[in-house]
Design an enzyme around this catalytic site. Structure first.
Site, PDB file in Angstrom:
ATOM      1  N   GLU A  17       3.685  -7.358  41.716  1.00 46.29           N
ATOM      2  CA  GLU A  17       4.390  -7.140  42.974  1.00 46.29           C
ATOM      3  C   GLU A  17       5.792  -7.771  42.941  1.00 46.29           C
ATOM      4  O   GLU A  17       5.901  -8.906  42.475  1.00 46.29           O
ATOM      5  CB  GLU A  17       3.535  -7.783  44.072  1.00 46.29           C
ATOM      6  CG  GLU A  17       3.738  -7.194  45.415  1.00 46.29           C
ATOM      7  CD  GLU A  17       2.708  -7.724  46.403  1.00 46.29           C
ATOM      8  OE1 GLU A  17       1.500  -7.627  46.138  1.00 46.29           O
ATOM      9  OE2 GLU A  17       3.139  -8.236  47.435  1.00 46.29           O
ATOM     10  N   GLY A  73     -14.943 -15.968  52.731  1.00 51.39           N
ATOM     11  CA  GLY A  73     -14.310 -16.931  53.636  1.00 51.39           C
ATOM     12  C   GLY A  73     -14.141 -16.265  54.991  1.00 51.39           C
ATOM     13  O   GLY A  73     -14.853 -15.308  55.322  1.00 51.39           O
ATOM     14  N   ARG A  74     -13.154 -16.735  55.725  1.00 49.35           N
ATOM     15  CA  ARG A  74     -12.951 -16.212  57.092  1.00 49.35           C
ATOM     16  C   ARG A  74     -12.702 -14.709  57.074  1.00 49.35           C
ATOM     17  O   ARG A  74     -13.264 -13.965  57.866  1.00 49.35           O
ATOM     18  CB  ARG A  74     -11.748 -16.886  57.747  1.00 49.35           C
ATOM     19  CG  ARG A  74     -11.881 -18.370  57.909  1.00 49.35           C
ATOM     20  CD  ARG A  74     -10.605 -18.916  58.551  1.00 49.35           C
ATOM     21  NE  ARG A  74     -10.542 -20.354  58.460  1.00 49.35           N
ATOM     22  CZ  ARG A  74      -9.971 -21.012  57.441  1.00 49.35           C
ATOM     23  NH1 ARG A  74      -9.407 -20.353  56.453  1.00 49.35           N
ATOM     24  NH2 ARG A  74      -9.964 -22.328  57.432  1.00 49.35           N
ATOM     25  N   ILE A  75     -11.836 -14.258  56.156  1.00 49.41           N
ATOM     26  CA  ILE A  75     -11.469 -12.835  56.164  1.00 49.41           C
ATOM     27  C   ILE A  75     -12.650 -11.981  55.692  1.00 49.41           C
ATOM     28  O   ILE A  75     -12.988 -10.971  56.310  1.00 49.41           O
ATOM     29  CB  ILE A  75     -10.202 -12.581  55.306  1.00 49.41           C
ATOM     30  CG1 ILE A  75      -9.024 -13.370  55.887  1.00 49.41           C
ATOM     31  CG2 ILE A  75      -9.871 -11.090  55.256  1.00 49.41           C
ATOM     32  CD1 ILE A  75      -7.741 -13.332  55.052  1.00 49.41           C
ATOM     33  N   ALA A 100      -6.091  -8.746  48.955  1.00 48.08           N
ATOM     34  CA  ALA A 100      -5.978 -10.190  48.690  1.00 48.08           C
ATOM     35  C   ALA A 100      -4.763 -10.475  47.802  1.00 48.08           C
ATOM     36  O   ALA A 100      -3.669 -10.741  48.314  1.00 48.08           O
ATOM     37  CB  ALA A 100      -7.273 -10.701  48.079  1.00 48.08           C
ATOM     38  N   ARG A 101      -4.950 -10.368  46.498  1.00 46.87           N
ATOM     39  CA  ARG A 101      -3.844 -10.540  45.566  1.00 46.87           C
ATOM     40  C   ARG A 101      -4.066  -9.618  44.369  1.00 46.87           C
ATOM     41  O   ARG A 101      -5.183  -9.518  43.845  1.00 46.87           O
ATOM     42  CB  ARG A 101      -3.751 -11.986  45.067  1.00 46.87           C
ATOM     43  CG  ARG A 101      -3.196 -12.985  46.059  1.00 46.87           C
ATOM     44  CD  ARG A 101      -1.695 -12.764  46.331  1.00 46.87           C
ATOM     45  NE  ARG A 101      -1.135 -13.791  47.194  1.00 46.87           N
ATOM     46  CZ  ARG A 101      -1.039 -13.684  48.526  1.00 46.87           C
ATOM     47  NH1 ARG A 101      -1.466 -12.602  49.137  1.00 46.87           N
ATOM     48  NH2 ARG A 101      -0.490 -14.656  49.230  1.00 46.87           N
ATOM     49  N   GLY A 129      -1.125  -6.194  54.883  1.00 47.93           N
ATOM     50  CA  GLY A 129      -2.438  -6.507  55.450  1.00 47.93           C
ATOM     51  C   GLY A 129      -2.377  -7.361  56.703  1.00 47.93           C
ATOM     52  O   GLY A 129      -3.138  -7.163  57.645  1.00 47.93           O
ATOM     53  N   HIS A 187       1.903  -4.352  50.774  1.00 50.94           N
ATOM     54  CA  HIS A 187       1.473  -5.710  51.183  1.00 50.94           C
ATOM     55  C   HIS A 187       1.685  -5.931  52.686  1.00 50.94           C
ATOM     56  O   HIS A 187       2.491  -6.759  53.102  1.00 50.94           O
ATOM     57  CB  HIS A 187       2.212  -6.786  50.373  1.00 50.94           C
ATOM     58  CG  HIS A 187       1.508  -8.112  50.393  1.00 50.94           C
ATOM     59  ND1 HIS A 187       1.534  -8.997  49.348  1.00 50.94           N
ATOM     60  CD2 HIS A 187       0.732  -8.709  51.334  1.00 50.94           C
ATOM     61  CE1 HIS A 187       0.826 -10.075  49.633  1.00 50.94           C
ATOM     62  NE2 HIS A 187       0.324  -9.923  50.850  1.00 50.94           N
ATOM     63  N   ARG A 214     -18.318 -18.541  45.967  1.00 45.48           N
ATOM     64  CA  ARG A 214     -18.621 -19.765  45.213  1.00 45.48           C
ATOM     65  C   ARG A 214     -19.835 -20.483  45.809  1.00 45.48           C
ATOM     66  O   ARG A 214     -20.652 -21.035  45.113  1.00 45.48           O
ATOM     67  CB  ARG A 214     -17.416 -20.709  45.235  1.00 45.48           C
ATOM     68  CG  ARG A 214     -16.475 -20.449  44.072  1.00 45.48           C
ATOM     69  CD  ARG A 214     -15.413 -21.477  44.011  1.00 45.48           C
ATOM     70  NE  ARG A 214     -14.744 -21.608  45.306  1.00 45.48           N
ATOM     71  CZ  ARG A 214     -13.828 -22.510  45.593  1.00 45.48           C
ATOM     72  NH1 ARG A 214     -13.457 -23.381  44.691  1.00 45.48           N
ATOM     73  NH2 ARG A 214     -13.258 -22.551  46.775  1.00 45.48           N
TER      74      ARG A 214
HETATM   75  C1  DGY Z   1      -0.558 -14.496  52.940  1.00 43.43           C
HETATM   76  O1  DGY Z   1      -0.191 -15.131  53.932  1.00 43.43           O
HETATM   77  O2  DGY Z   1      -0.901 -15.038  51.899  1.00 43.43           O
HETATM   78  C2  DGY Z   1      -0.598 -13.027  53.062  1.00 43.43           C
HETATM   79  O3  DGY Z   1      -0.808 -12.412  51.843  1.00 43.43           O
HETATM   80  C3  DGY Z   1       0.647 -12.504  53.734  1.00 43.43           C
HETATM   81  O4  DGY Z   1       0.318 -11.249  54.190  1.00 43.43           O
END
Ligand code: DGY
Length: 326
Positions: A272, A159-161, A242-243, A292, A290, A181
């Site tokens: 987390e 995606g964008r990131i 990401a997660r 980022g 966290h 995807r």
């Molecule tokens: C979000 O906005 O989902 C980011 O994980 C926050 O840093």
């Protein structure tokens, strides 16, 4: 909904400029001491406002969102990821959900790129040597890391990131590969000379660094399962901004402990804010809390998005960042 001054409850402390603007526009309840809301406080908030502004630290599950007496009509999330919100339950309860995409792309990509460099080049380990006064002088074999240039970066989620990371990686001489995807249009792929892998398994087996940029959904929970992690080369690195839930953290730890993987940089964790103590014991791991997207500019821009979404919604328009069940 058309309201003159909607009542808005914000669950965490936001940048001052954002809170000031919110106070001008809305009948807002802020959280000056930044204490996270517990479940009861979240339930009470949903039952006493028109708009709730939560963050990723607030779990809004189906039970909370289907409770009786909810007055909130909009959840304007301060953040991009909405995996802490049961969007289907919100829709069933007649509550719209919005998020804050785009404005944290560059900051998150910067952090991913910093980590992509930091682990193979052992930046954090090196800094620790200086801090702990253990530097005894240069030697040809001291602190050898791995070269970035010529290495293959496998991006999961373009995606964008993910795309912004691919652009940066090219500047370091890496080649960009991705699994997504949907394949990007050829002209967009060409912009970063990215190679598309329809099979995630096949991509994993050939990459030097893996960087994760997909959202956490039921479909991506433990996408990097033990089986998939074992496909990685022994000298590969994993970066996750990401997660945490996307990676089977226990399996990852086992592989890092036994040297089946070269290293990892994690800005997010499966449970987390708890961080598995076994991760803390590993030298080949860089851990961040966290952060980022944590820039002042980014947080203010997120706040502006929240405000625009609320304004559009209460004025009876479709909010620009509406999140629909996927
Ligand atoms: C979000 O906005 O989902 C980011 O994980 C926050 O840093």
């Amino acid at each position: 909904m058309t309201l003159n001054k909607p009542s808005v409850i914000v669950t965490r402390k936001l940048p001052e400029a954002v809170e000031t603007r919110m106070m001008e526009l809305f009948d807002v309840r802020l959280n000056a001491d930044d204490t996270p809301f517990d479940r009861e406080a979240l339930g009470n908030a949903l039952a006493s406002c028109d708009v709730l502004v939560p963050t990723l630290t607030d779990t809004l599950d189906g039970d909370l969102l289907s409770a009786s007496g909810i007055s909130a009509r909009l959840i304007s999330n301060f953040g991009n990821g909405t995996d802490h919100i049961d969007v289907v339950a919100a829709q069933t309860a007649g509550i719209a959900v919005t998020n804050t995409p785009d404005v944290l792309t560059e900051d998150t990509a910067d952090m991913a790129m910093a980590l992509i460099v930091a682990v193979p080049r052992r930046l954090v380990e090196g800094a620790r040597i200086i801090k702990e006064d253990r530097f005894t002088g240069w030697s040809p074999t001291h602190m050898l890391g791995r070269r970035m240039s010529g290495k293959r970066l496998g991006i999961i989620g373009m995606g964008r990131i993910g795309f912004a990371v691919a652009k940066r990686a090219r500047g370091f001489g890496m080649t960009a590969h991705y699994h997504n995807r949907h394949r990007l249009l050829p002209e967009i792929e060409q912009e970063v000379e990215a190679t598309y892998w329809e099979s995630l398994d096949q991509m994993l087996a050939r990459m030097d660094v893996i960087s994760i940029h997909c959202p956490h959904t039921p479909a991506t929970f433990h996408l990097l399962s033990e089986r998939r992690l074992k496909l990685l080369k022994e000298d590969a690195y994993i970066v996750n901004v990401a997660r945490g839930e996307i990676v089977d953290e226990d399996a990852l730890i086992r592989m890092l402990e036994t040297g089946a993987l070269a290293g990892a940089a994690l800005d997010v964790f499966e449970h987390e804010p708890a961080v598995n103590p076994k991760l803390l014991a590993l030298d080949n791991v860089t851990l961040l809390p966290h952060m980022g997207s944590a820039t002042i500019e980014g947080r203010v821009a997120m706040g502006e998005k929240v405000i625009i979404n609320i304004k559009a919604f209460v004025d009876g328009h479709r909010p620009p960042d509406r999140v629909l069940p996927s």
